[in-house]
Design an enzyme around this catalytic site. Structure first.
Site, PDB file in Angstrom:
ATOM      1  N   GLU A  59     -10.147 -60.986  50.241  1.00  0.00           N
ATOM      2  CA  GLU A  59      -9.112 -61.914  49.641  1.00  0.00           C
ATOM      3  C   GLU A  59      -7.899 -61.541  50.063  1.00  0.00           C
ATOM      4  O   GLU A  59      -7.090 -62.361  50.372  1.00  0.00           O
ATOM      5  CB  GLU A  59      -9.305 -61.501  47.784  1.00  0.00           C
ATOM      6  CG  GLU A  59      -8.265 -62.518  47.269  1.00  0.00           C
ATOM      7  CD  GLU A  59      -7.573 -61.859  45.958  1.00  0.00           C
ATOM      8  OE1 GLU A  59      -6.403 -61.971  46.013  1.00  0.00           O
ATOM      9  OE2 GLU A  59      -8.420 -61.314  45.128  1.00  0.00           O
ATOM     10  N   HIS A  60      -7.391 -60.342  50.161  1.00  0.00           N
ATOM     11  CA  HIS A  60      -6.267 -59.965  50.611  1.00  0.00           C
ATOM     12  C   HIS A  60      -6.007 -60.324  52.153  1.00  0.00           C
ATOM     13  O   HIS A  60      -5.150 -60.908  52.510  1.00  0.00           O
ATOM     14  CB  HIS A  60      -5.931 -58.465  50.676  1.00  0.00           C
ATOM     15  CG  HIS A  60      -5.382 -57.918  49.351  1.00  0.00           C
ATOM     16  ND1 HIS A  60      -4.067 -57.176  49.017  1.00  0.00           N
ATOM     17  CD2 HIS A  60      -5.946 -58.143  48.072  1.00  0.00           C
ATOM     18  CE1 HIS A  60      -4.016 -57.011  47.756  1.00  0.00           C
ATOM     19  NE2 HIS A  60      -5.081 -57.447  47.080  1.00  0.00           N
ATOM     20  N   GLU A  80      -2.133 -50.444  45.161  1.00  0.00           N
ATOM     21  CA  GLU A  80      -2.816 -51.179  44.064  1.00  0.00           C
ATOM     22  C   GLU A  80      -3.631 -50.485  43.117  1.00  0.00           C
ATOM     23  O   GLU A  80      -3.398 -50.416  41.828  1.00  0.00           O
ATOM     24  CB  GLU A  80      -3.517 -52.356  44.530  1.00  0.00           C
ATOM     25  CG  GLU A  80      -3.790 -53.376  43.361  1.00  0.00           C
ATOM     26  CD  GLU A  80      -4.447 -54.644  43.746  1.00  0.00           C
ATOM     27  OE1 GLU A  80      -4.783 -55.499  43.160  1.00  0.00           O
ATOM     28  OE2 GLU A  80      -4.479 -54.911  45.183  1.00  0.00           O
ATOM     29  N   HIS A 119     -12.553 -57.913  47.341  1.00  0.00           N
ATOM     30  CA  HIS A 119     -11.264 -57.974  46.952  1.00  0.00           C
ATOM     31  C   HIS A 119     -10.541 -57.760  48.126  1.00  0.00           C
ATOM     32  O   HIS A 119      -9.246 -58.222  48.564  1.00  0.00           O
ATOM     33  CB  HIS A 119     -10.838 -56.837  45.906  1.00  0.00           C
ATOM     34  CG  HIS A 119      -9.434 -56.777  45.655  1.00  0.00           C
ATOM     35  ND1 HIS A 119      -8.680 -55.499  46.144  1.00  0.00           N
ATOM     36  CD2 HIS A 119      -8.734 -57.586  45.015  1.00  0.00           C
ATOM     37  CE1 HIS A 119      -7.666 -55.717  45.671  1.00  0.00           C
ATOM     38  NE2 HIS A 119      -7.377 -56.906  44.977  1.00  0.00           N
TER      39      HIS A 119
END
Length: 410
Positions: free
Chosen positions: A51-52, A128, A48
């Site tokens: 992905e950022h 997040e 993840h």
């Protein structure tokens, strides 16, 4: 239905193209068959985070220029990570497909992964994580899967933990990408007003040099644990998940599970919505869903209710499970449910993004195109005997676990 063209580059990268001549746009997805379940114990959340990071600048584009290269030409750009795949995607006008392929491939293959930018983005992901924990209606789903599947790779949170996310270095990211972002794992998928020949030329130019060879093992099927976990939090409602193990992507009962889920909680006409919200007014949000992965799956009822109603809601969910196990679905209810699923499946193909997502997942999971007629045929073949058989194998009290976040006493 338009014809999907597929070809494989010499290094193993797969390409799918579905030309749809009557639209003026295209949906482009650049996929990597890697997700949180492929992470080692020391890598929790790295998929993840990558992905950022792939939006933060490449050798020839800054982060702003990446966004402007798509949005400044009338398109949109985004990405997502799940437990078994990562997708970078954009919507573009028909004359901008080659540019879209170039931008996505530049992000995947030439990102700088600047150490200072990495530390900033780790901070973004930490925020997040905090935001998710502050929203119990969202957090309860992740907590429920952890509660059910524990340390199994499919039970771990996609986003990772504060400790793991804070620890990653540029070398960690490059090591993971070197292992997982290999040619055989990469898929370029495009649906819309597009020339397959132009896509082939573009793909060969920008994706043809990705190194080949990869490793991919399937974990054992997760075996859920029946338990009750109530987490105290200063909130007004009890946010809950009640669930059990479901079907994998490869189980014969997959479509039976789809019909069972739709009938129980997949729409406003479903049993749970009608009984708990419409008839009794005990919840604003209530429904159910399935998660289907390569090695297993889950079935979950979710919702939110006032603390004083929580015991009754649990009883009502249990009662609906028992009724389904005993009697299944009425003939007209079964037919309405199958028609509802068929309609949603077909309507999703009205958009280019829906077409792109469907053919991509079929290729990644099954290695082939699955015609819509085949899917609809399997849905229509589900009968009440199959519903009752599956219900009696997954919904008994000793197999169901409950996770709730609410104003419980510590």
């Amino acid at each position: 239905m338009s014809q999907i063209e597929n070809f494989t580059l010499d290094n193993g990268v797969r390409v799918l193209v579905e030309p749809v001549g009557h639209v003026k746009s295209a949906a482009i997805g650049l996929w990597c068959k890697t997700g949180s379940r492929h992470e080692r114990d020391t890598e929790a959340g790295i998929t993840h985070l990558i992905e950022h990071m792939l939006f933060k600048g490449t050798e020839k584009r800054t982060a702003k220029q990446i966004a402007e290269a798509i949005e400044g030409r009338g398109g949109s750009l985004n990405a997502f990570t799940d437990k078994e795949s990562t997708c970078y995607y954009c919507r573009v006008l028909a004359d901008d497909v080659v540019n879209g392929v170039d931008v996505l491939s530049d992000m995947m293959l030439h990102s700088l992964i600047d150490p200072e930018e990495l530390k900033r983005e780790e901070g973004v992901v930490l925020e997040e994580i905090k935001r998710g924990e502050d929203e119990p209606g969202d957090h309860v789903h992740e907590l429920h899967l952890q509660n059910r599947w524990g340390d199994h790779p499919l039970g771990k949170p996609i986003i990772g933990t504060p400790e793991s996310v804070s620890s990653f270095t540029r070398d960690d990211i490059q090591t993971y990408m070197g292992r997982r972002y290999r040619a055989e794992n990469v898929l370029l998928s495009i649906a819309g007003n597009v020339s397959p020949d132009a896509v082939r030329d573009a793909a060969e130019a920008v994706l043809g040099a990705i190194p080949s060879s990869t490793e991919d093992t399937m974990p054992e099927r997760p075996q859920g644990t029946a338990n009750v976990r109530e987490v105290g939090k200063d909130v007004e409602q009890v946010h809950f998940c009640i669930g059990t193990d479901g079907t994998s992507l490869y189980d014969d009962e997959l479509y039976t599970m789809v019909v069972l889920d739709a009938a129980m909680g997949g729409s406003m006409s479903s049993r749970l919505f009608q009984e708990i919200r419409e008839k009794r007014g005990l919840a604003y949000s209530v429904g159910s869903y399935t998660l289907n992965y390569g090695s297993g799956g889950s079935y979950t009822v979710y919702g939110g209710t006032s603390p004083q109603h929580w015991p009754l809601v649990q009883e009502l969910v249990r009662a609906e499970f028992d009724k389904l196990m005993k009697d299944g679905l009425a003939d007209d209810e079964l037919e309405r449910t199958k028609r509802h699923i068929a309609g949603n499946t077909v309507l999703a193909l009205e958009g280019m993004s829906g077409r792109m997502m469907r053919m991509s997942r079929n290729e990644l999971h099954h290695g082939r195109e699955i015609p819509i007629e085949e899917t609809l045929g399997k849905i229509n073949a589900v009968d009440n005997a199959a519903i009752m058989d599956l219900a009696n194998r997954i919904l008994t009290q000793d197999l169901v676990n409950t996770t709730a976040i609410g104003p419980f006493e510590s």
